[in-house]
Design a protein around this motif. Structure first.
Motif, PDB file in Angstrom:
ATOM      1  N   UNK A   8      62.883  93.581 140.842  1.00  0.00           N
ATOM      2  CA  UNK A   8      62.324  93.881 142.172  1.00  0.00           C
ATOM      3  C   UNK A   8      61.348  95.060 142.143  1.00  0.00           C
ATOM      4  N   UNK A   9      61.434  95.887 141.108  1.00  0.00           N
ATOM      5  CA  UNK A   9      60.520  97.022 141.015  1.00  0.00           C
ATOM      6  C   UNK A   9      59.061  96.582 140.954  1.00  0.00           C
ATOM      7  N   UNK A  22      53.147 110.694 129.921  1.00  0.00           N
ATOM      8  CA  UNK A  22      54.226 110.405 130.873  1.00  0.00           C
ATOM      9  C   UNK A  22      54.460 111.686 131.646  1.00  0.00           C
ATOM     10  N   UNK A  23      54.294 111.585 132.963  1.00  0.00           N
ATOM     11  CA  UNK A  23      54.300 112.788 133.794  1.00  0.00           C
ATOM     12  C   UNK A  23      55.714 113.301 134.054  1.00  0.00           C
ATOM     13  N   UNK A  24      55.801 114.608 134.110  1.00  0.00           N
ATOM     14  CA  UNK A  24      57.084 115.207 134.491  1.00  0.00           C
ATOM     15  C   UNK A  24      57.408 114.842 135.942  1.00  0.00           C
ATOM     16  N   UNK A  25      56.380 114.886 136.781  1.00  0.00           N
ATOM     17  CA  UNK A  25      56.555 114.513 138.192  1.00  0.00           C
ATOM     18  C   UNK A  25      55.568 113.405 138.537  1.00  0.00           C
ATOM     19  N   UNK A  26      55.917 112.166 138.292  1.00  0.00           N
ATOM     20  CA  UNK A  26      54.976 111.065 138.560  1.00  0.00           C
ATOM     21  C   UNK A  26      54.594 110.998 140.042  1.00  0.00           C
ATOM     22  N   UNK A  27      53.343 110.677 140.295  1.00  0.00           N
ATOM     23  CA  UNK A  27      52.855 110.592 141.675  1.00  0.00           C
ATOM     24  C   UNK A  27      53.485 109.396 142.376  1.00  0.00           C
ATOM     25  N   UNK A  76      54.171 101.885 143.894  1.00  0.00           N
ATOM     26  CA  UNK A  76      54.250 102.724 142.712  1.00  0.00           C
ATOM     27  C   UNK A  76      55.006 104.035 142.977  1.00  0.00           C
ATOM     28  N   UNK A  77      56.202 104.103 142.440  1.00  0.00           N
ATOM     29  CA  UNK A  77      57.061 105.299 142.511  1.00  0.00           C
ATOM     30  C   UNK A  77      57.486 105.694 143.930  1.00  0.00           C
ATOM     31  N   UNK A  78      57.019 104.987 144.926  1.00  0.00           N
ATOM     32  CA  UNK A  78      57.315 105.397 146.305  1.00  0.00           C
ATOM     33  C   UNK A  78      58.795 105.163 146.603  1.00  0.00           C
ATOM     34  N   UNK A  79      59.492 106.231 146.877  1.00  0.00           N
ATOM     35  CA  UNK A  79      60.909 106.142 147.171  1.00  0.00           C
ATOM     36  C   UNK A  79      61.783 105.915 145.943  1.00  0.00           C
ATOM     37  N   UNK A  87      61.790 106.887 138.349  1.00  0.00           N
ATOM     38  CA  UNK A  87      60.404 107.287 138.041  1.00  0.00           C
ATOM     39  C   UNK A  87      60.214 107.480 136.546  1.00  0.00           C
ATOM     40  N   UNK A  88      61.192 108.105 135.908  1.00  0.00           N
ATOM     41  CA  UNK A  88      61.070 108.355 134.467  1.00  0.00           C
ATOM     42  C   UNK A  88      61.072 107.037 133.694  1.00  0.00           C
ATOM     43  N   UNK A  89      61.950 106.160 134.137  1.00  0.00           N
ATOM     44  CA  UNK A  89      62.018 104.846 133.509  1.00  0.00           C
ATOM     45  C   UNK A  89      60.683 104.115 133.666  1.00  0.00           C
ATOM     46  N   UNK A  90      60.103 104.285 134.832  1.00  0.00           N
ATOM     47  CA  UNK A  90      58.830 103.648 135.125  1.00  0.00           C
ATOM     48  C   UNK A  90      57.707 104.204 134.242  1.00  0.00           C
TER      49      UNK A  90
END
Lengths: 407, 304
Positions: B187-188, B104-109, B193-196, B202-205
């Motif tokens: 709605x997600x 799980x990325x600290x900063x997801x793309x 993917x993670x855009x906006x 993002x973390x939840x994702x």
């Protein structure tokens, strides 16, 4: 004018007269053709994009002697029309008094035949085309013009005219016939659009020629008050493409979008420009182009937003992104903003880059193999421009071409 | 029972010779929760990245091994004996992921144009396919070759995104169940993917993706940063569910004691200067909260 002599082999008054005669054209059109022919040798090639230290495209080097065969302009064309709109082959339109008057009024009014040497050549030699006319208050959808080029040369002309409150979505596409000879070919297309008051036009094009084709196209429209003109410019095929798409925002509160998508591979060469002239109050423009190049392909993009002195309350935005998939591909982009009225909200940006390594690693970290991840990223990259396309056939075919190129 | 084992891992930045990890030893087993704590720059994130195979780091010494037992993968009766120990450093990032190593990325793309649903279904099918290949060596000639020369030869149209093992309808069902569990808005699924997304979304994702991919070992890099308390609770529930329901072994990298109140670790590791400097039970995290890293440094320094 060393290049000038090349055109003269077989391209003379007699040639033009014969083309006009065979099509039983009215005098005024014959005169326009002959004027264009006469001007030809004094005109320059279209401006190509130059970036610091580099001219990307040299049209004068093309072997027009071989590429231009006035009497080898064979094609197949098929028209799909919404019965609300008038969609007729160019020369058929000339047989109808009302349509002839319409054509006479607009022909050469948006794109001056003598704008450059190639527009003049196209005007002198064109043999085919389409007239699309949408009367007031008519809402026409999915007008389609499909052209398959079979000869050595093809000079094509398209006119789109909409009256007040009319609306139309159009797809014009070109490809190469399966039986076409493999030698090099030349296609030249001029599109003029006159969008009436409060009317709406989306004109989409898909250029899907084989890679022996040299392609020159110029598309330009002019907007009346509250009119909207949106262009979709899809470039997939050809050996070399030089294309210009532009809107003259002449009516107050009129709007335009110029949306581009291109995907070059092998040794394809794209020289693409988008231009908008804000010439009235409250006008809006949005220029969005996304392109991908692979192998040794080259692309150069120029976008110009020109805000005139009287264009108060202008909104004008431009974004261009090019993605390079190989180390050997080359791309440049040059967004330009010319502002002569301070009451303007504008932005412009361009990026040229490779696939983001962090994006790629993220996807691989989810078990997606590298190549599949790259493909997903490229297909995703085009989505914002594909979402603008209203004619399904255009969107789906662009998606399919992109997919094919990746797999 | 799966185990990931880091043995004396040294790593440096691939471009340049800055060494970041100076011999990391760490072991995480299925069903365990480990916290990895340490000051900025101590090497926690680098540890997570070398486990996942980030190309920006070179492992110069040491091993990262994944040990599997016969029944570690749901749906596979018996993992062949020859495929129970993996040298992760020999594998591509996607192959590591296929064996159940999840970061799980600290900063997801942020990936525009690719919907969550499309991405996650593609990922799940890619995982199942690649895993079969790794374990049983199947399909060598077919899909892999296509992938490898996904070039410019004329290849037949493959039609819309290939179906894969998990079909669209089945996947929709799975996704909506997991999203509900994590209290995520439906709605997600149709967003890119993670855009906006906000930081918390993002973390939840990331936790959602773990829930879908059912990892053997999950490395969570600062999954708790930037979360408000409600979302922290959702994320913690998600992590506990991974452990309790899927038996995932969790290596949780964090700066803060806070999440450890919700996700209680079995073991706490403290990293200093690219090495594990101290280990202990959950009480170590509390002690650290009180006394700070200087205390750890003193202890280690004095002991040495």
């Amino acid at each position: 004018m060393s290049g000038a002599t090349r055109f003269h082999a077989g391209i003379d008054v007699e040639t033009v007269e014969r083309i006009a005669e065979e099509r039983n054209e009215p005098k005024w059109l014959r005169a326009k053709r002959l004027d264009a022919l006469e001007a030809l040798s004094d005109l320059d090639y279209p401006d190509v994009i130059q970036t610091p230290g580099r001219t990307w495209t040299n049209l004068a080097d093309l072997d027009f002697e071989a590429l231009v065969e006035p009497f080898d302009q064979t094609e197949e064309k098929d028209w799909v029309a919404d019965d609300q709109a008038t969609v007729v082959p160019f020369h058929e339109a000339l047989n109808d008094a009302d349509l002839e008057a319409l054509v006479k009024e607009h022909f050469g009014s948006v794109v001056d035949p003598e704008e450059n040497r190639l527009t003049a050549l196209s005007t002198a030699l064109f043999t085919t085309g389409t007239v699309i006319y949408v009367p007031s208050n008519v809402d026409a959808e999915d007008v389609k013009i499909r052209t398959t080029m079979n000869g050595t040369s093809l000079f094509n002309y398209t006119l789109v005219v909409t009256d007040q409150n009319a609306s139309v979505t159009i797809l014009e596409r070109q490809d190469t016939g399966a039986d076409a000879a493999t030698e090099e070919r030349y296609y030249s297309g001029i599109v003029e659009a006159a969008v009436g008051e409060n009317a709406y036009v989306q004109y989409g094009s898909l250029q899907d020629f084989d890679q022996s084709t040299y392609n020159y196209t110029l598309k330009r429209g002019v907007t009346d008050t509250y009119a909207t003109l949106n262009w979709i410019e899809g470039n997939i095929g050809s050996q070399l493409t030089k294309t210009g798409v532009s809107t003259l925002l002449e009516g107050e509160s009129s709007e335009t979008k110029i949306v581009g998508a291109f995907f070059g591979h092998e040794d394809q060469h794209f020289d693409l420009d988008s231009k908008v002239w804000h010439r009235a109050e409250h006008t809006t423009a949005d220029l969005v182009t996304r392109g991908v190049i692979d192998d040794e392909a080259r692309s150069v993009y120029e976008g110009v937003q020109d805000v005139g002195r009287d264009a108060w309350d202008t909104s004008s935005y431009q974004r261009e992104n090019t993605l390079m998939l190989s180390d050997e591909s080359e791309a440049d982009a040059s967004p330009k903003l010319i502002i002569n009225n301070h009451d303007t909200e504008a932005s412009h940006s361009a990026t040229v880059g490779q696939i983001d390594q962090e994006d790629l690693f993220y996807m691989e970290g989810r078990a997606i193999p590298e190549q599949a991840a790259k493909n997903m990223l490229v297909e995703g990259f085009f989505v914002p421009v594909l979402e603008e396309v209203e004619v399904d056939e255009l969107r789906e075919d662009l998606e399919e071409r992109i997919h094919e190129r990746l797999h | 029972m799966a185990t990931i084992e880091l043995k004396n891992v040294h790593a440096e930045v691939a471009e340049g010779d800055e060494q970041i990890l100076h011999g990391v030893d760490l072991e995480v087993k299925s069903g365990e929760i480990h916290a990895l704590m340490g000051p900025n720059g101590s090497g926690k994130s680098t540890t997570s990245k070398v486990i996942a195979g980030h190309p920006a780091y070179d492992v110069t010494e040491g091993d990262i091994l994944l040990h599997l037992e016969a029944d570690d993968f749901d749906g596979i009766d018996e993992i062949p004996e020859s495929a129970r120990t993996w040298d992760l450093l020999e594998l591509e990032p996607n192959e590591r992921a296929a064996l159940g190593v999840f970061l799980a990325f600290q900063y997801p793309a942020e990936i525009e144009g690719v919907t969550m649903t499309n991405f996650l279904r593609t990922a799940l099918n890619a995982k199942l396919e690649e895993r079969d290949e790794l374990l049983f060596g199947e399909d060598e000639d077919e899909d892999e070759d296509d992938e490898a020369d996904a070039g410019y030869e004329t290849s037949p149209m493959e039609g819309p995104a290939d179906e894969g093992e998990v079909g669209v309808a089945e996947f929709q069902q799975l996704l909506s169940e997991k999203m509900e569990l994590l209290d995520m808005d439906a709605k997600f699924a149709q967003r890119y993917l993670n855009a906006g997304f906000s930081g918390g979304e993002k973390k939840q994702n990331e936790v959602l993706q773990a829930a879908i991919l059912e990892p053997t070992i999950a490395v969570l890099d600062e999954i708790d940063s930037g979360l408000d308390i409600d979302r922290l609770q959702d994320v913690a529930d998600g992590i506990n569910a991974l452990r309790d329901e899927q038996g995932t072994g969790v290596l949780q990298i964090t700066h803060y004691q806070r999440i450890l109140d919700y996700v209680e670790p079995d073991t706490v590791h403290i990293m200093l200067d690219g090495e594990i400097a101290m280990e202990g039970g959950p009480e170590l995290a509390e002690k650290l909260e009180d006394k700070g890293y200087d205390w750890v440094r003193e202890q280690v320094y004095n002991a040495a």
